[in-house]
Write an enzyme that holds these catalytic residues in place. Sequence first.
Site, mmCIF file in Angstrom:
data_model
loop_
_atom_site.group_PDB
_atom_site.id
_atom_site.type_symbol
_atom_site.label_atom_id
_atom_site.label_comp_id
_atom_site.label_asym_id
_atom_site.label_seq_id
_atom_site.Cartn_x
_atom_site.Cartn_y
_atom_site.Cartn_z
ATOM 1 N NE ARG A 220 40.168 36.266 42.736
ATOM 2 C CZ ARG A 220 41.100 36.774 41.954
ATOM 3 N NH1 ARG A 220 41.135 36.452 40.679
ATOM 4 N NH2 ARG A 220 42.017 37.585 42.444
ATOM 5 C CG ASP A 241 32.956 39.131 42.411
ATOM 6 O OD1 ASP A 241 33.592 39.850 41.606
ATOM 7 O OD2 ASP A 241 33.511 38.516 43.342
ATOM 8 C CG ASP A 264 32.357 48.134 40.098
ATOM 9 O OD1 ASP A 264 32.675 48.389 41.276
ATOM 10 O OD2 ASP A 264 33.127 48.294 39.140
ATOM 11 N N GLY A 293 37.839 43.316 47.359
ATOM 12 C CA GLY A 293 39.050 44.118 47.508
ATOM 13 C C GLY A 293 39.971 43.871 46.336
ATOM 14 C CE LYS A 298 54.207 49.555 39.318
ATOM 15 N NZ LYS A 298 55.045 48.487 38.906
ATOM 16 C CG LEU A 300 54.217 57.128 47.539
ATOM 17 C CD1 LEU A 300 52.776 56.952 47.056
ATOM 18 C CD2 LEU A 300 54.227 57.817 48.898
ATOM 19 C CG ASN A 302 58.624 53.009 41.102
ATOM 20 O OD1 ASN A 302 59.309 53.988 40.834
ATOM 21 N ND2 ASN A 302 59.120 51.894 41.578
ATOM 22 C CG ASN A 353 53.444 44.317 53.323
ATOM 23 O OD1 ASN A 353 54.628 44.104 53.614
ATOM 24 N ND2 ASN A 353 52.710 43.461 52.636
ATOM 25 C CE1 TYR A 359 44.525 44.985 50.238
ATOM 26 C CE2 TYR A 359 46.162 44.625 51.960
ATOM 27 C CZ TYR A 359 45.025 44.217 51.281
ATOM 28 O OH TYR A 359 44.384 43.064 51.647
HETATM 29 P P1 NAD Z 1 40.557 37.912 45.644
HETATM 30 O O1 NAD Z 1 41.230 38.859 44.718
HETATM 31 O O2 NAD Z 1 40.817 36.441 45.467
HETATM 32 O O3 NAD Z 1 38.958 38.128 45.575
HETATM 33 C C1 NAD Z 1 38.394 39.409 45.650
HETATM 34 C C2 NAD Z 1 37.022 39.367 44.978
HETATM 35 O O4 NAD Z 1 36.493 40.709 44.997
HETATM 36 C C3 NAD Z 1 37.087 38.939 43.505
HETATM 37 O O5 NAD Z 1 36.097 37.962 43.227
HETATM 38 C C4 NAD Z 1 36.821 40.233 42.753
HETATM 39 O O6 NAD Z 1 36.193 40.028 41.497
HETATM 40 C C5 NAD Z 1 35.934 40.966 43.734
HETATM 41 N N1 NAD Z 1 35.925 42.401 43.445
HETATM 42 C C6 NAD Z 1 36.991 43.192 43.201
HETATM 43 N N2 NAD Z 1 36.581 44.440 42.924
HETATM 44 C C7 NAD Z 1 35.222 44.445 42.998
HETATM 45 C C8 NAD Z 1 34.238 45.418 42.813
HETATM 46 N N3 NAD Z 1 34.562 46.679 42.447
HETATM 47 N N4 NAD Z 1 32.933 45.093 42.962
HETATM 48 C C9 NAD Z 1 32.593 43.816 43.300
HETATM 49 N N5 NAD Z 1 33.502 42.838 43.506
HETATM 50 C C10 NAD Z 1 34.800 43.143 43.344
HETATM 51 O O7 NAD Z 1 40.935 38.401 47.107
HETATM 52 P P2 NAD Z 1 40.996 37.567 48.485
HETATM 53 O O8 NAD Z 1 42.398 37.149 48.707
HETATM 54 O O9 NAD Z 1 39.936 36.561 48.544
HETATM 55 O O10 NAD Z 1 40.695 38.748 49.540
HETATM 56 C C11 NAD Z 1 39.391 39.032 50.016
HETATM 57 C C12 NAD Z 1 39.485 40.191 50.997
HETATM 58 O O11 NAD Z 1 40.387 39.856 52.054
HETATM 59 C C13 NAD Z 1 40.019 41.474 50.367
HETATM 60 O O12 NAD Z 1 39.373 42.587 50.941
HETATM 61 C C14 NAD Z 1 41.486 41.454 50.779
HETATM 62 O O13 NAD Z 1 42.052 42.738 50.793
HETATM 63 C C15 NAD Z 1 41.395 40.845 52.165
HETATM 64 N N6 NAD Z 1 42.663 40.222 52.612
HETATM 65 C C16 NAD Z 1 43.212 39.141 51.977
HETATM 66 C C17 NAD Z 1 44.400 38.587 52.439
HETATM 67 C C18 NAD Z 1 45.057 37.369 51.796
HETATM 68 O O14 NAD Z 1 46.104 36.913 52.276
HETATM 69 N N7 NAD Z 1 44.488 36.794 50.740
HETATM 70 C C19 NAD Z 1 45.038 39.140 53.548
HETATM 71 C C20 NAD Z 1 44.461 40.245 54.166
HETATM 72 C C21 NAD Z 1 43.264 40.768 53.698
#
Ligand code: NAD
Length: 453
Positions: A220, A241, A264, A293, A298, A300, A302, A353, A359
């Site tokens: 996703r 995934d 995983d 990811g 939270k 810190l 808490n 942030n 994070y």
């Molecule tokens: P999301 O939560 O929509 O998707 C993350 C995907 O990673 C999910 O399908 C989840 O099932 C999978 N995942 C989580 N843990 C896992 C594991 N242990 N093993 C395998 N798969 C795992 O997140 P997103 O918004 O699409 O973000 C994707 C990446 O971009 C992340 O690393 C996120 O930190 C980074 N990011 C996103 C944004 C944003 O605005 N959305 C901004 C900066 C960075």
Amino acid sequence: MSDSYIDLVNSPLGATLAKKLGLPKPVRLRRHAPDRPLTAGPVLVLSDDASRPDADAIAAALLPWDLDVRRDTHLPEEQRWGAVVVVLTGITHPGDLVTPVLALGTTLRRFARSGRVVTVSRAAGADLDPAEAAARQGVDGFLRSLAKELRAGATGNGVVLGDGVDVTAPSALGALRFLLSAKSAFVDGQFLHVSGPGADNPSWERPLEGKVAVVTGAARGIGVEIARTLARDGARVVGVDVPASGDSLATVMNEVRGTALQLDVTAPDAAERIARHAQERHGGLDIVVHNAGILRDKLLANMKPEQWTDLLAVNIEAPLRMNETFVELAHEGALGRSPRLIGLASTSGIAGNRGQTNYGAAKAGMIGMTRALAPVLAEVGGTANAVAPGFIETEMTARIPFATREVARRLNSLQQGGLPVDVAEAIAFLASPAAGGINGEVLRVCGQNWVGQ
Ligand code: NAD
């Protein structure tokens, strides 16, 4: 996830209201489509006197890209500039900037929507004459400031060439083409440093033909678009995934004609299983995108211990452990001729942030890891780079409360959130042969977010 404010302020009534109230007026950004020209109008190539031979070489290199290349600022009334390339590779004194910069200034009111300014310059180093270093560093401040002045989806970015890298080297032209194109819609106020020549893309349409790429977290969000974009560019994709997301992962992988691996990434043998799957199903592995990811926001004060440790385990410890194996494989020649490791960082890892100490630590860690891996990958002809997204319109950001989300998505020069495809395009570019001379870089895809550098 949709930003209806953009449509509102671009309607006749909304535009008048926005003007009267002094509200932001973002526009729908021009994005890549296969049948669309590279730029939205003619491309002007400017330079100072000393940089003219390089400007001539760049202008000649742009012609085969079906661009209407011009060398003077005259433009018929009915036309709009698609881009201005400012070649500053020969500057030795800040005064050298005057002529090209002021010429650029005369074009800015005649820009097409999502126009482009791209500077091409050389890196400022401590070993230079102070005036030359001042001139080269001046490009940085000039361009970042200009990017904040541009309107209507226009962006300002730069290509910075390292010592000995020719302006027509594949990676110099690859970076220029990416920044001119609609693929860089949400990249703004950034510099791409080119430290080596790179290699020609087999084709601009399918640069990843014959490559095998793995994308973690592909079920996703941003991961889906990364899988689609790498597949569009010719790669065979392995999507990874967690088992709980198996159904959506299978749907995505069917769509891109890739293969799904339920796994995983924190499993101790994750990299071995990925490599084995890629070898058995596709005959090898060339590109690894660490996208999986999680968030555990939270303050810190808490934060429960597992909110810290779970996040670090997925977002940085898993990529670290997997890369140990991938680096070993690369040294054994089992990761293609030009292996690519690409990590997802975040602007939170650059500027910090509130509520994201965990994070921030993980995403800054991703940047540190990338820089340390770059020389190691260079030994085997590969690269390690990171992409740092800012506010991207995903399910994750759609859950942010309305007022906070409105502020967060407008706090950048393009006054809107990026789309997952914007992040994916940056990753596909870094995976391409033409980006082979770009190593250890952190490319921000954040619309020139006002936080951090
Ligand atoms: P999301 O939560 O929509 O998707 C993350 C995907 O990673 C999910 O399908 C989840 O099932 C999978 N995942 C989580 N843990 C896992 C594991 N242990 N093993 C395998 N798969 C795992 O997140 P997103 O918004 O699409 O973000 C994707 C990446 O971009 C992340 O690393 C996120 O930190 C980074 N990011 C996103 C944004 C944003 O605005 N959305 C901004 C900066 C960075």
